[in-house]
Design an enzyme around this catalytic site. Structure first.
Site, short mmCIF file in Angstrom:
data_model
loop_
_atom_site.label_atom_id
_atom_site.label_comp_id
_atom_site.label_asym_id
_atom_site.label_seq_id
_atom_site.Cartn_x
_atom_site.Cartn_y
_atom_site.Cartn_z
CD GLN A 25 64.79 17.96 29.92
OE1 GLN A 25 65.72 18.36 30.61
NE2 GLN A 25 64.98 17.09 28.95
CG HIS A 126 67.88 22.59 32.63
ND1 HIS A 126 68.76 21.67 33.17
CD2 HIS A 126 67.68 22.18 31.35
CE1 HIS A 126 69.06 20.74 32.26
NE2 HIS A 126 68.41 21.03 31.15
CD GLU A 171 73.45 21.12 28.22
OE1 GLU A 171 72.55 21.34 27.39
OE2 GLU A 171 73.87 19.99 28.46
CE1 TYR A 298 73.31 13.32 27.78
CE2 TYR A 298 74.12 15.58 27.82
CZ TYR A 298 73.28 14.59 28.32
OH TYR A 298 72.44 14.88 29.36
CD GLU A 355 72.26 17.54 31.65
OE1 GLU A 355 72.19 17.15 30.47
OE2 GLU A 355 71.73 18.59 32.04
CD1 TRP A 403 69.53 13.14 30.18
CD2 TRP A 403 69.50 14.70 31.81
NE1 TRP A 403 68.41 13.93 30.00
CE2 TRP A 403 68.36 14.87 30.98
CE3 TRP A 403 69.68 15.54 32.91
CZ2 TRP A 403 67.42 15.88 31.22
CZ3 TRP A 403 68.75 16.53 33.13
CH2 TRP A 403 67.64 16.71 32.29
CD GLU A 410 66.38 15.30 24.87
OE1 GLU A 410 66.30 15.20 26.11
OE2 GLU A 410 67.33 15.83 24.30
CD1 TRP A 411 65.58 19.22 26.11
CD2 TRP A 411 64.26 20.89 26.80
NE1 TRP A 411 65.94 19.55 27.40
CE2 TRP A 411 65.14 20.56 27.85
CE3 TRP A 411 63.33 21.93 27.02
CZ2 TRP A 411 65.13 21.22 29.09
CZ3 TRP A 411 63.33 22.58 28.25
CH2 TRP A 411 64.21 22.23 29.26
C1 PNW Z 1 71.25 18.39 27.52
N1 PNW Z 1 74.16 19.16 21.78
O1 PNW Z 1 70.98 18.97 26.28
C2 PNW Z 1 70.26 19.03 28.48
O2 PNW Z 1 70.86 19.65 29.59
C3 PNW Z 1 69.14 18.14 28.90
O3 PNW Z 1 68.05 18.92 29.30
C4 PNW Z 1 68.81 17.19 27.78
O4 PNW Z 1 67.64 16.43 28.02
C5 PNW Z 1 70.00 16.28 27.60
O5 PNW Z 1 71.19 17.02 27.37
C6 PNW Z 1 69.84 15.27 26.48
O6 PNW Z 1 69.70 15.91 25.25
C7 PNW Z 1 71.82 18.95 25.21
O7 PNW Z 1 73.60 19.28 20.67
C8 PNW Z 1 71.25 19.18 23.98
O8 PNW Z 1 75.40 19.11 21.86
C9 PNW Z 1 72.02 19.25 22.85
C10 PNW Z 1 73.39 19.08 22.95
C11 PNW Z 1 73.99 18.87 24.18
C12 PNW Z 1 73.19 18.79 25.31
#
Ligand code: PNW
Length: 457
Positions: A25, A126, A171, A298, A355, A403, A410-411
């Site tokens: 990233q 990652h 994750e 999150y 995060e 984070w 962002e992927w």
């Molecule tokens: C995480 N969900 O990804 C990752 O570890 C990071 O690389 C990413 O940038 C960050 O969160 C923000 O997206 C996630 O759908 C992606 O629950 C998706 C989910 C959770 C975490």
């Protein structure tokens, strides 16, 4: 629940305050100095896979600007930095030949962090699997446990004297759900039959890497999971059952095997004929003693039964909720609930919040050099307060990594979502600490006490 002026925000002694990133990233230069391609380089260079065709070819150019970035961390007073290593920089073919230049990059980064009194937390994986290993089946190949342990060993030998906190996988749920079930993330497969196999092999790889660490390393190793509490949308039987399934799928699918040595029974219900009977001996490999668990938090989800889509019960949008730019509801109380559930279910394992953060629409850098991001400050503040509540209730939480340090890739959503506490101008690569970074810096300096101060806006 919410931060308030009369609360005593003392955090445990030694509680670590930091920020997190991931190799793909931020680094850019994915093929520099003898590195092999990863599945993310391939995926992003496949038409239609990422928003606007964005790739990690340049990203935040951290591969060349790492020294300046460490200086920024120091200026903010960060005590810890969580980053990941790109496997195919170290082993361009995934196994076998070691690329010394790749190793040197991380070795210099670690030295620079230590010279600035910043504790490194290193994540081995990652999401950027070497493409050469994907050619051999990637996480669907049972040999991946050996590949991953071999890669781990190379890093343990090179860095364990200096890196004291290690993470195997970041994750596994997202790796599988995004990479093998829904296909939004690399390697982009969509198969109900592959997903359980990839999940299981990720956990076997985790176990093998922990085992290898016990033979080589002298410090701490753990697993990082993304979890979110699931609440039923109504008191109907059907919603309750959907909530149980959603909880097992996201929250227990990886923690149960890693910590209890078994899968929750709901997974068989969810995957049906795609759920294999895994050999008993696999669980002996998977369930290794861990030094800590990292939790990425999150959002929550309010869950309703969806007969047409039993794999992922529908998340119900909250009319009064606040949502981030990634469409995630802001729900700090969920983090307290989750941490209490974790302790009830898995016992007194140390936890790091590895995060937590949010993408919001940020204004441009103003003439006075500031980036005003009050929503992000509010988000971080309420979540830190929720963590404090969990600590007060007896959960052993050892640190917090925001984070993210930098706005970054962002992927598959490309550069459209900004999670950073530091703004990045992708045209010039100029970094500007946002108001949230300055605010967080003050929180660190006061060891959390500043959470009861009035907000700076
Ligand atoms: C995480 N969900 O990804 C990752 O570890 C990071 O690389 C990413 O940038 C960050 O969160 C923000 O997206 C996630 O759908 C992606 O629950 C998706 C989910 C959770 C975490």
């Amino acid at each position: 629940m919410s931060p308030s002026a009369d609360k005593d925000f003392s955090f445990p002694k030694g509680f670590l305050w930091g920020a997190a990133t991931a190799a793909h990233q931020i680094e850019g230069s994915p093929l520099a100095d003898g590195a092999g391609p990863s599945i993310w380089t391939r995926f992003a260079h496949t038409p239609g896979m990422t928003l606007n065709g964005d790739t990690g070819d340049v990203a935040c150019d951290h591969y060349r600007r790492w020294k300046d970035d460490v200086r920024l961390m120091r200026e903010l007073g960060l005590q810890a930095y969580r980053f990941s290593v790109s496997w195919s920089r170290i082993l361009p073919e995934g196994t076998g030949r070691v690329n010394q230049a790749g190793l040197d990059f991380y070795s210099r980064l670690v030295d620079e962090l230590l010279a600035n009194d910043i504790e490194p937390l290193l994540t081995l994986y990652h999401w950027d699997l070497p493409a050469a290993l994907d050619d051999r089946g990637g996480w669907l190949n049972r040999d991946c446990a050996d590949w991953f342990a071999e890669y781990g060993r190379v890093l343990y030998r090179a860095l364990d004297g200096r890196v004291k906190k290690w993470v195997t996988l970041n994750e596994p749920w997202v790796v599988t759900d995004g990479g093998y079930l829904h296909g939004a993330l690399a390697p982009g497969h969509r198969s109900r039959f592959e997903a359980p196999i990839a999940s299981h092999n990720l956990m076997r790889a985790h176990g093998a890497a922990v085992q290898a660490y016990r033979a080589e390393g002298a410090h701490e190793i753990g697993l990082v999971v993304n979890i979110e509490p699931k609440y039923p949308a109504s008191d109907s039987e059907a919603d309750a059952a959907a909530t149980r399934r959603a909880h097992a799928y996201m929250n227990e699918q990886y923690l149960h095997p890693a910590l209890l040595g078994r899968y929750p029974p709901e997974l068989k219900e969810i995957f049906g004929d795609a759920w294999p009977d895994f050999p008993e001996e696999d669980f002996r490999l998977i369930v290794q003693p861990l030094d800590f668990v990292g939790i990425n938090y999150y959002t929550r989800s309010v869950t309703a039964a969806d007969a047409s889509y039993p794999l992922k019960a529908g998340a119900v949008r909250q009319p009064l909720g606040t949502y981030t730019e990634t469409g995630w509801e802001v729900f700090p109380q969920g983090l307290t609930d989750l941490l209490l559930w974790f302790k009830r279910t898995y016992g007194d394992l140390p936890v790091y919040i590895t995060e937590n953060g949010a993408a919001f629409f940020d204004p441009a850098v103003a003439e006075d050099g500031r980036v005003r991001d009050p929503l992000r400050i509010d988000y971080l503040r309420k979540h830190l307060s929720a963590i404090h509540d969990a600590i007060a209730a007896g959960v052993d939480i050892r640190g917090y990594m925001a984070w993210s340090l930098l706005d970054n890739l962002e992927w598959s959503l490309g550069y459209s979502k900004r999670f950073g506490i530091i703004h990045v101008n992708y045209g010039t690569q100029e970094r500007t600490p946002k108001d949230s970074a300055r605010w967080y810096s003050g929180i660190i300096e006061s060891h959390g006490r500043g959470l009861s101060d009035p907000l700076p806006y």
